[in-house]
Design a protein around this motif. Structure first.
Motif, mmCIF file in Angstrom:
data_model
loop_
_atom_site.group_PDB
_atom_site.id
_atom_site.type_symbol
_atom_site.label_atom_id
_atom_site.label_comp_id
_atom_site.label_asym_id
_atom_site.label_seq_id
_atom_site.Cartn_x
_atom_site.Cartn_y
_atom_site.Cartn_z
ATOM 1 N N MET A 195 10.294 32.056 41.980
ATOM 2 C CA MET A 195 9.255 32.197 42.971
ATOM 3 C C MET A 195 9.860 32.305 44.371
ATOM 4 N N LYS A 196 10.901 31.483 44.619
ATOM 5 C CA LYS A 196 11.553 31.553 45.927
ATOM 6 C C LYS A 196 12.202 32.924 46.130
ATOM 7 N N ARG A 197 12.742 33.461 45.046
ATOM 8 C CA ARG A 197 13.392 34.780 45.125
ATOM 9 C C ARG A 197 12.372 35.845 45.495
ATOM 10 N N LEU A 198 11.196 35.779 44.900
ATOM 11 C CA LEU A 198 10.129 36.718 45.209
ATOM 12 C C LEU A 198 9.709 36.578 46.674
ATOM 13 N N GLN A 199 9.631 35.345 47.165
ATOM 14 C CA GLN A 199 9.292 35.111 48.570
ATOM 15 C C GLN A 199 10.365 35.683 49.480
ATOM 16 N N GLN A 200 11.627 35.532 49.108
ATOM 17 C CA GLN A 200 12.714 36.093 49.914
ATOM 18 C C GLN A 200 12.623 37.609 49.981
ATOM 19 N N TRP A 201 12.323 38.248 48.859
ATOM 20 C CA TRP A 201 12.177 39.705 48.850
ATOM 21 C C TRP A 201 11.008 40.138 49.738
ATOM 22 N N PHE A 202 9.912 39.428 49.641
ATOM 23 C CA PHE A 202 8.763 39.753 50.480
ATOM 24 C C PHE A 202 9.114 39.605 51.955
#
Length: 54
Positions: free
Chosen positions: A1-8
């Motif tokens: 989830m953190k990775r997805l937030q970083q990409w966003f």
């Protein structure tokens, strides 16, 4: 989830510095203020009497 937030964040242009500023602002302005509950009572009732009867 953190990775997805970083990409966003990368796509949206939100930098790490922006997150740091946001956290600092939350720490400063998110703190609870002074206790104003006592101010609901009129000041003349809060003051101690200064008259001394001998």
């Amino acid at each position: 989830m953190k990775r997805l937030q970083q990409w966003f964040d990368l796509i949206a242009g939100i930098s790490h510095d922006e997150h740091a500023r946001l956290e600092r602002a939350k720490a400063i302005f998110g703190a609870t203020g002074p206790d104003v509950e006592r101010l609901q009572m009129p000041a003349c009732w809060r003051r101690s009497s200064r008259v001394v009867v001998h």
